[in-house]
Motif scaffolding. Structure first.
Motif, short mmCIF file in Angstrom:
data_model
loop_
_atom_site.label_atom_id
_atom_site.label_comp_id
_atom_site.label_asym_id
_atom_site.label_seq_id
_atom_site.Cartn_x
_atom_site.Cartn_y
_atom_site.Cartn_z
N VAL A 1 0.66 -1.27 0.02
CA VAL A 1 0.00 0.01 -0.07
C VAL A 1 1.00 1.35 0.18
O VAL A 1 2.00 1.32 0.74
CB VAL A 1 -0.93 -0.08 1.28
N VAL A 2 0.78 1.98 -0.88
CA VAL A 2 1.47 3.40 -1.11
C VAL A 2 0.54 4.67 -0.35
O VAL A 2 -0.45 4.86 -0.76
CB VAL A 2 1.77 3.74 -2.29
N ILE A 3 1.28 4.97 0.80
CA ILE A 3 0.45 5.92 1.58
C ILE A 3 1.08 7.39 1.27
O ILE A 3 2.23 7.61 1.42
CB ILE A 3 0.64 5.80 2.89
N GLY A 4 0.25 8.16 0.54
CA GLY A 4 0.71 9.56 0.46
C GLY A 4 1.27 10.36 1.86
O GLY A 4 0.95 10.14 2.72
N ALA A 5 2.18 11.34 1.34
CA ALA A 5 3.01 11.81 2.62
C ALA A 5 2.01 12.67 3.39
O ALA A 5 2.35 12.79 4.56
CB ALA A 5 4.29 12.64 1.97
N CYS A 6 0.67 13.13 2.88
CA CYS A 6 0.06 14.10 3.59
C CYS A 6 -1.11 13.26 4.16
O CYS A 6 -1.91 13.90 5.03
CB CYS A 6 -0.58 15.20 2.86
N ALA B 1 -2.51 -2.44 5.14
CA ALA B 1 -1.43 -3.41 4.70
C ALA B 1 -0.90 -4.38 5.79
O ALA B 1 -0.28 -5.32 5.68
CB ALA B 1 -0.35 -2.78 3.72
N THR B 2 -1.19 -3.90 7.03
CA THR B 2 -0.22 -4.10 8.28
C THR B 2 -0.92 -5.06 9.42
O THR B 2 -0.24 -5.02 10.35
CB THR B 2 0.71 -3.04 8.87
N ARG B 3 -1.86 -5.59 9.12
CA ARG B 3 -2.89 -6.29 10.13
C ARG B 3 -2.82 -5.54 11.47
O ARG B 3 -2.70 -5.95 12.64
CB ARG B 3 -1.96 -7.62 10.38
N GLY B 4 -3.06 -4.19 11.45
CA GLY B 4 -3.35 -3.32 12.63
C GLY B 4 -2.35 -2.49 13.29
O GLY B 4 -2.39 -1.75 14.03
N ILE B 5 -0.65 -2.87 12.87
CA ILE B 5 0.14 -2.30 13.59
C ILE B 5 0.04 -0.58 13.38
O ILE B 5 0.31 0.03 14.26
CB ILE B 5 1.55 -2.80 13.32
N MET B 6 -0.31 -0.46 11.94
CA MET B 6 -0.02 1.29 11.93
C MET B 6 -1.35 1.94 12.41
O MET B 6 -0.95 3.13 12.96
CB MET B 6 -0.21 1.56 10.23
N PRO C 1 5.10 -2.44 2.38
CA PRO C 1 4.75 -3.90 2.02
C PRO C 1 3.47 -4.61 2.65
O PRO C 1 3.65 -4.47 3.96
CB PRO C 1 5.82 -4.82 2.22
N LYS C 2 2.55 -5.46 2.16
CA LYS C 2 1.61 -6.00 2.64
C LYS C 2 2.21 -7.19 3.66
O LYS C 2 2.86 -7.98 3.15
CB LYS C 2 0.49 -6.52 1.92
N LEU C 3 1.72 -7.24 4.71
CA LEU C 3 2.01 -8.52 5.60
C LEU C 3 1.20 -9.83 5.12
O LEU C 3 0.12 -9.62 4.85
CB LEU C 3 1.74 -8.15 7.09
N SER C 4 1.81 -10.76 5.38
CA SER C 4 1.03 -12.11 5.07
C SER C 4 0.06 -12.64 6.17
O SER C 4 0.06 -11.91 7.37
CB SER C 4 2.04 -13.20 4.53
N ALA C 5 -0.83 -13.27 5.83
CA ALA C 5 -1.80 -13.75 6.74
C ALA C 5 -1.25 -14.52 8.18
O ALA C 5 -1.93 -14.23 9.21
CB ALA C 5 -2.70 -14.68 6.22
N ARG C 6 0.00 -14.92 8.24
CA ARG C 6 0.45 -15.45 9.44
C ARG C 6 1.31 -14.50 10.45
O ARG C 6 1.84 -14.71 11.13
CB ARG C 6 1.16 -16.73 9.17
N ALA C 7 1.34 -13.42 9.57
CA ALA C 7 2.48 -12.17 10.09
C ALA C 7 2.01 -11.78 11.44
O ALA C 7 0.84 -11.71 11.62
CB ALA C 7 2.58 -11.03 9.17
N ARG C 8 3.10 -11.67 12.35
CA ARG C 8 2.51 -11.07 13.67
C ARG C 8 3.52 -10.04 14.05
O ARG C 8 4.76 -9.86 13.56
CB ARG C 8 2.76 -12.28 14.91
N TRP C 9 2.99 -8.97 14.93
CA TRP C 9 4.03 -7.96 15.06
C TRP C 9 3.93 -7.50 16.57
O TRP C 9 3.00 -7.78 17.21
CB TRP C 9 3.63 -6.53 14.34
N GLY C 10 4.83 -6.71 17.16
CA GLY C 10 4.85 -6.25 18.49
C GLY C 10 5.18 -4.63 18.32
O GLY C 10 6.16 -4.48 17.48
N PHE C 11 4.57 -3.93 19.04
CA PHE C 11 5.06 -2.60 19.18
C PHE C 11 4.82 -2.08 20.75
O PHE C 11 3.99 -2.06 21.29
CB PHE C 11 4.30 -1.64 18.32
N HIS C 12 5.89 -1.59 21.30
CA HIS C 12 6.08 -1.09 22.50
C HIS C 12 6.64 0.28 22.45
O HIS C 12 7.68 0.56 22.07
CB HIS C 12 6.70 -2.01 23.55
N LYS C 13 6.14 1.41 23.16
CA LYS C 13 6.97 2.51 23.44
C LYS C 13 6.73 3.00 24.87
O LYS C 13 6.01 2.88 25.35
CB LYS C 13 6.62 3.80 22.37
N PHE C 14 8.02 3.45 25.39
CA PHE C 14 7.83 3.95 26.55
C PHE C 14 7.99 5.51 26.78
O PHE C 14 9.05 5.99 26.31
CB PHE C 14 9.25 3.52 27.52
#
Ligand code: FAD
Length: 280
Positions: free
Chosen positions: A70-75, A89-94, A173-186
């Protein structure tokens, strides 16, 4: 304090924006949401002769499905992503990352492109998009060029953008169906910038096991092959999370430095992101 006087243009095309920047000969700034540039102008940390507002360029405001990406315009704004107005494209991380940026008022105006071009080390998008393997698409007098986000951000408030280039889009890039992610910020409280940040992507069908560590003293640190950290599988299932000592050693090895407090919160952040990847 108020901004120094400047001229203002709002071109309707990318070529028009690039032309204005070229003619200004380094004495112009692009403005998008103005959330970071506005305060800098008011504090006179930057005093450009010309502001080139790129929010009137239609292709910068939309997102396009290109099949494997997925191409996301800068604005596109943080709120656009939070609210699902662009294809995910990212199974929810964005959308998860967008939701955690500042307050809604900032997210309504702040843009993905502005965040990347500003290149604050503690900003969310550079780290998240580096972990996703995204690319920045730049438009300049010689046409378009693409560069991985991990290289686009070259240092603290530094990028690969030339003075006459506009950040056009980011290709995710699109994630595949089995992809998993983690995101943490302090961060100490909502709206404060992060003191440590980790984004991890495990996408076995695309052979991706990548981690990005943000809020460092430079650009995000990318571990391109974080297999050791996440792929200790027993019959396909994840093993126990890595020990604190193992993560501390890993992060030290890739150059995550700072004082003991800073190193420790990076370890905590990494382990929490990793635990998200490992929890089905
Ligand atoms: P602008 O302020 O318009 O521009 C920023 C810089 O990028 C300028 O140098 C400008 O010239 C350049 N630029 C903008 N667009 C382009 C383009 N298309 N091509 C080339 N150059 C361009 N961010 C986070 O990630 N996490 C947070 O928790 C967070 N908290 C915040 C809290 C507050 C109170 C505020 C005010 C901001 C916060 N931010 C945070 C920053 C926010 O996300 C900004 O929106 C973002 O950094 C800049 O986006 P912008 O569109 O407003 O860019």
């Amino acid at each position: 304090m108020k901004a120094a006087p400047f001229d203002y243009e709002r071109p309707a095309t990318l070529a028009g924006a690039a032309d204005l920047l070229r003619r200004a000969d380094g004495d112009a700034k692009v403005v998008a949401g103005g959330q970071s540039l506005g305060p800098m102008l008011n504090l006179r940390l930057t005093t450009p002769r010309l502001l080139v507002d790129v929010t009137g360029i239609p292709e910068l405001r939309r997102a396009t499905d290109e099949g494997d990406a997925v191409v996301i315009g800068a604005c596109v704004t943080h709120a656009d992503i939070e609210d699902g107005r662009v294809p995910d494209a990212t199974r929810g991380i964005m959308s998860r990352v967008a939701r955690g940026i500042a307050y809604r008022a900032v997210r309504n105006r702040g843009t993905v492109g502005g965040s990347l071009a500003h290149a604050d080390p503690s900003a969310d998008w550079p780290t998240c998009l580096a972990a996703l393997g995204a690319e920045a698409r730049l438009f300049g007098p010689n046409g378009t060029r693409s560069i991985p986000i991990a290289q686009f951000v070259s240092g603290v408030f530094e990028t690969a953008l030339a003075a006459d280039e506009v950040l056009e889009a980011v290709r995710v890039p699109k994630l595949s169906a089995r992809a998993r992610w983690g995101f943490h910020k302090f961060c100490r409280k909502t709206g404060k910038f992060a003191e440590a940040m980790t984004a991890i992507l495990w996408d076995p069908d695309r052979n991706v096991r990548r981690a990005a560590i943000g809020a460092t003293d430079s650009r995000p640190i990318v571990i391109g092959d974080a297999r050791d950290a996440m792929d200790r599988s027993r019959g396909g299932a994840f093993e126990d999370p890595l020990s604190e000592h193992a993560v501390a050693t890993l992060l030290e090895g890739v150059g995550v430095g700072g004082d003991a407090y800073s190193r420790q919160i990076h370890v905590v952040s990494f382990r929490r992101a990793l635990a998200q990847v490992q929890t089905p």
